[in-house]
Write a protein that holds these residues in place. Structure first.
Motif, PDB file in Angstrom:
ATOM      1  N   TYR A   1       0.784  -1.294  -0.152  1.00 15.02           N
ATOM      2  CA  TYR A   1      -0.205   0.057   0.041  1.00 15.02           C
ATOM      3  C   TYR A   1       0.840   1.245  -0.031  1.00 15.02           C
ATOM      4  CZ  TYR A   1      -4.437  -2.439   0.503  1.00 15.02           C
ATOM      5  OH  TYR A   1      -5.512  -3.357   0.310  1.00 15.02           O
ATOM      6  N   SER A   2       0.491   2.227  -0.722  1.00  8.78           N
ATOM      7  CA  SER A   2       1.399   3.484  -0.843  1.00  8.78           C
ATOM      8  C   SER A   2       0.957   4.220   0.538  1.00  8.78           C
ATOM      9  CB  SER A   2       0.408   4.450  -1.884  1.00  8.78           C
ATOM     10  OG  SER A   2      -0.913   4.597  -1.728  1.00  8.78           O
ATOM     11  N   PRO A   3       2.102   5.043   0.873  1.00 10.68           N
ATOM     12  CA  PRO A   3       1.959   5.784   2.007  1.00 10.68           C
ATOM     13  C   PRO A   3       1.233   6.971   1.974  1.00 10.68           C
ATOM     14  CG  PRO A   3       3.934   6.671   0.487  1.00 10.68           C
ATOM     15  CD  PRO A   3       3.215   5.282  -0.107  1.00 10.68           C
ATOM     16  N   VAL A   4       0.964   7.824   3.021  1.00 10.81           N
ATOM     17  CA  VAL A   4       0.296   9.037   2.844  1.00 10.81           C
ATOM     18  C   VAL A   4       1.267  10.349   3.031  1.00 10.81           C
ATOM     19  CG1 VAL A   4      -1.716   8.208   3.433  1.00 10.81           C
ATOM     20  CG2 VAL A   4      -0.161   9.001   5.194  1.00 10.81           C
ATOM     21  N   VAL A   5       1.080  11.391   3.053  1.00 12.47           N
ATOM     22  CA  VAL A   5       1.809  12.564   2.872  1.00 12.47           C
ATOM     23  C   VAL A   5       1.083  13.718   3.570  1.00 12.47           C
ATOM     24  CG1 VAL A   5       1.503  13.419   0.562  1.00 12.47           C
ATOM     25  CG2 VAL A   5       3.597  14.219   1.608  1.00 12.47           C
ATOM     26  N   VAL A   6       1.825  14.123   4.532  1.00  9.15           N
ATOM     27  CA  VAL A   6       1.070  15.418   5.391  1.00  9.15           C
ATOM     28  C   VAL A   6       2.240  16.582   5.642  1.00  9.15           C
ATOM     29  CG1 VAL A   6       0.079  16.370   7.269  1.00  9.15           C
ATOM     30  CG2 VAL A   6      -0.591  14.035   6.242  1.00  9.15           C
ATOM     31  N   GLY A   7       2.230  17.749   4.876  1.00 10.08           N
ATOM     32  CA  GLY A   7       3.198  18.776   5.130  1.00 10.08           C
ATOM     33  C   GLY A   7       4.524  18.217   4.391  1.00 10.08           C
ATOM     34  N   ASP A   8       5.555  18.294   5.177  1.00 12.07           N
ATOM     35  CA  ASP A   8       6.966  17.603   4.583  1.00 12.07           C
ATOM     36  C   ASP A   8       7.180  16.443   4.978  1.00 12.07           C
ATOM     37  OD1 ASP A   8       7.757  18.329   7.483  1.00 12.07           O
ATOM     38  OD2 ASP A   8       9.099  19.546   6.894  1.00 12.07           O
ATOM     39  N   THR A   9       6.291  15.724   5.473  1.00 12.72           N
ATOM     40  CA  THR A   9       6.597  14.270   6.028  1.00 12.72           C
ATOM     41  C   THR A   9       5.600  13.290   5.088  1.00 12.72           C
ATOM     42  OG1 THR A   9       6.947  15.190   8.203  1.00 12.72           O
ATOM     43  CG2 THR A   9       6.560  12.515   8.032  1.00 12.72           C
ATOM     44  N   LEU A  10       6.250  12.322   4.729  1.00 10.24           N
ATOM     45  CA  LEU A  10       5.740  11.010   4.293  1.00 10.24           C
ATOM     46  C   LEU A  10       5.514   9.939   5.139  1.00 10.24           C
ATOM     47  CD1 LEU A  10       6.093   9.785   0.566  1.00 10.24           C
ATOM     48  CD2 LEU A  10       6.278   8.151   2.526  1.00 10.24           C
ATOM     49  N   TYR A  11       4.367   9.336   5.403  1.00 11.68           N
ATOM     50  CA  TYR A  11       4.146   8.210   6.419  1.00 11.68           C
ATOM     51  C   TYR A  11       3.683   6.933   5.699  1.00 11.68           C
ATOM     52  CZ  TYR A  11       3.817  12.569   9.563  1.00 11.68           C
ATOM     53  OH  TYR A  11       3.788  13.537  10.373  1.00 11.68           O
ATOM     54  N   GLY A  12       4.429   5.929   6.035  1.00 10.96           N
ATOM     55  CA  GLY A  12       3.878   4.685   5.428  1.00 10.96           C
ATOM     56  C   GLY A  12       4.162   3.454   6.461  1.00 10.96           C
ATOM     57  N   ILE A  13       3.691   2.382   6.030  1.00 15.08           N
ATOM     58  CA  ILE A  13       3.868   0.862   6.813  1.00 15.08           C
ATOM     59  C   ILE A  13       4.063  -0.128   5.687  1.00 15.08           C
ATOM     60  CG2 ILE A  13       1.355   0.563   7.062  1.00 15.08           C
ATOM     61  CD1 ILE A  13       2.048  -0.717   9.716  1.00 15.08           C
TER      62      ILE A  13
END
Length: 424
Positions: free
Chosen positions: A99-111
């Motif tokens: 699954y693709s990550p998500v991005v908020v502001g200048d940070t990309l979050y994934g698992i």
């Protein structure tokens, strides 16, 4: 249908592994191959970097959940993020990234699928933190109010992490496994469970607010619009639940198990089923507006978009190896294009290009929304390959995340030629 899913899941893994071996063998063949050595970031680029002559740095747009918005439309309007691209950086997660990550502001979050969650600096791909939070995972995180909400297959649970450092804030166990990406709406987090129910939890504490049984195992992520939650199940039903209390507003049948997440747009709820059917239900009543069929399973979630030069449309891929663009109002086919193999994951519309990955060769393709003309092709990406923050394109390969920045110059398959870190 659980046995069917298990069999197909195994085929997914085998096909993807074979595709990855083929990718490794193909290094150096063609200047458009996206490939990096494991464990390295490359060509760090500051957040002020843009294509030559493009002017001031554009603001970014958050992509905080699977499908970008609560309605899961998977569409980001943009006149900047389009081919050709150059590679800005890459990050090797070390494990399958289904699954693709998500991005908020200048940070990309994934698992990743091994249950390791992480946060990356979007400027250079450097990790901000990494933490093991489960043993098996097959969903994306959702961001809300400084927290990440994550559903896990093993153990079956929904949990909240502090976005700044990955610290676990709460865990809520479920009676079964879940690969249903949580829906964060206000102070509520909603997710489905393979036990056949949908759960609403308090976003701050994880305490259960309500639960609602539906017609079968829930593997899809719930979608939300105007106070109503929409979710398909393995009993072949689409259910509309009131977000405030879980009461059923309407239920409709698809004829076969629903795996893919619904998209809500243009007054309709769109979803495919594992029998190859694709459906549009009236958002308010659940009555069938139209339906059509393809030649293969539909695992792919739908993308709903109206670009500047297209009518309201829905886009999705099928296990028959075809990407479809349909008129959202009538279901008539606007165009279809062959991908190199079965399309399992969900595509995304960035600007006027629809991106989707194929499972057989683990490539990512980009098709022009207006007419389906191929304008992008990358040798990585099999499941849910693309998101964007309106400044860059983030492509998820088998286990590597690539940050691509729009560029100018002669290009091949949507990549500027003679670009560093594009093998060949």
């Amino acid at each position: 249908m659980a046995d069917l899913f298990t069999t197909l899941w195994t085929k997914h893994r085998l096909a993807t592994t074979a595709g990855t071996l083929g990718l490794i063998a193909a290094v150096g063949v063609g200047g458009w191959l996206l490939l990096r050595s494991p464990g390295h970031s490359s060509e760090p680029t500051s957040s002020t970097a843009t294509a030559p002559g493009s002017g001031p740095v554009p603001p970014t747009t958050d992509w905080p959940t699977y499908g970008r918005d609560a309605a899961r439309t998977r569409y980001l309007p943009s006149d900047r993020v389009r081919p050709p691209y150059k590679l800005a950086w890459s990050y090797d997660a070390g494990h399958l990234m289904e699954y693709s990550p998500v991005v908020v502001g200048d940070t990309l979050y994934g698992i990743d699928n091994n249950g390791e969650a992480f946060a990356l600096n979007t400027r250079n791909g450097k990790p901000r933190w990494r933490r093991e939070v489960a043993t098996l995972n097959a969903s994306a995180p959702s961001y809300g109010d400084g927290r990440l909400y994550i559903s896990n297959l093993e153990p079956g649970q929904v949990q909240a992490l502090k976005a700044s450092n990955g610290k676990v804030l709460w865990r809520h166990p479920l009676p079964g496994r879940t690969e249903s990406t949580p829906l964060a709406v206000g102070h509520t987090v909603i997710a489905g469970c393979e036990c056949g129910s949908v759960y609403a939890l308090n976003a701050r504490t994880g305490k259960e607010l309500w639960s609602a049984a539906v017609g079968g195992a829930v593997k899809a992520s719930p979608a939300y619009h105007r106070g109503v939650v929409f979710v398909g199940d393995y009993g072949g039903g689409m259910t509309a639940l009131r977000a405030s209390n879980g009461q059923v507003k309407w239920q409709a049948g698809a004829g076969a198990s629903i795996y893919g997440t619904a998209a809500v747009a243009f007054g309709r709820v769109f979803a495919g089923d594992l029998g190859g059917g694709f459906h549009a239900w009236d958002e308010n009543t659940g009555s069938s507006d139209w339906s059509t069929s393809t030649g293969g399973y539909l695992y792919s979630a739908a993308t709903a978009a109206k670009t500047h030069d297209t009518p309201p449309s829905v886009y999705f891929g099928s296990y028959d190896g075809t990407v479809y663009a349909l008129d959202a109002r009538t279901g008539s086919r606007r165009w279809s294009q062959y991908a190199a193999g079965p399309v399992s994951g969900a595509g995304s519309m960035i600007g006027d290009v629809f991106y989707a990955g194929d499972l057989k060769t683990t490539q990512t393709f980009g098709f022009r929304a207006a007419d389906g003309k191929p304008v992008f092709q990358s040798r990585d990406g099999a499941y849910n390959p693309v998101i964007s923050d309106g400044r860059r394109l983030y492509l998820t390969g088998y286990r590597v995340i690539y940050s691509l920045r729009p560029a100018h110059g002669r290009s091949v398959h949507g990549f500027v030629r003679k670009s560093r870190n594009l093998a060949g």
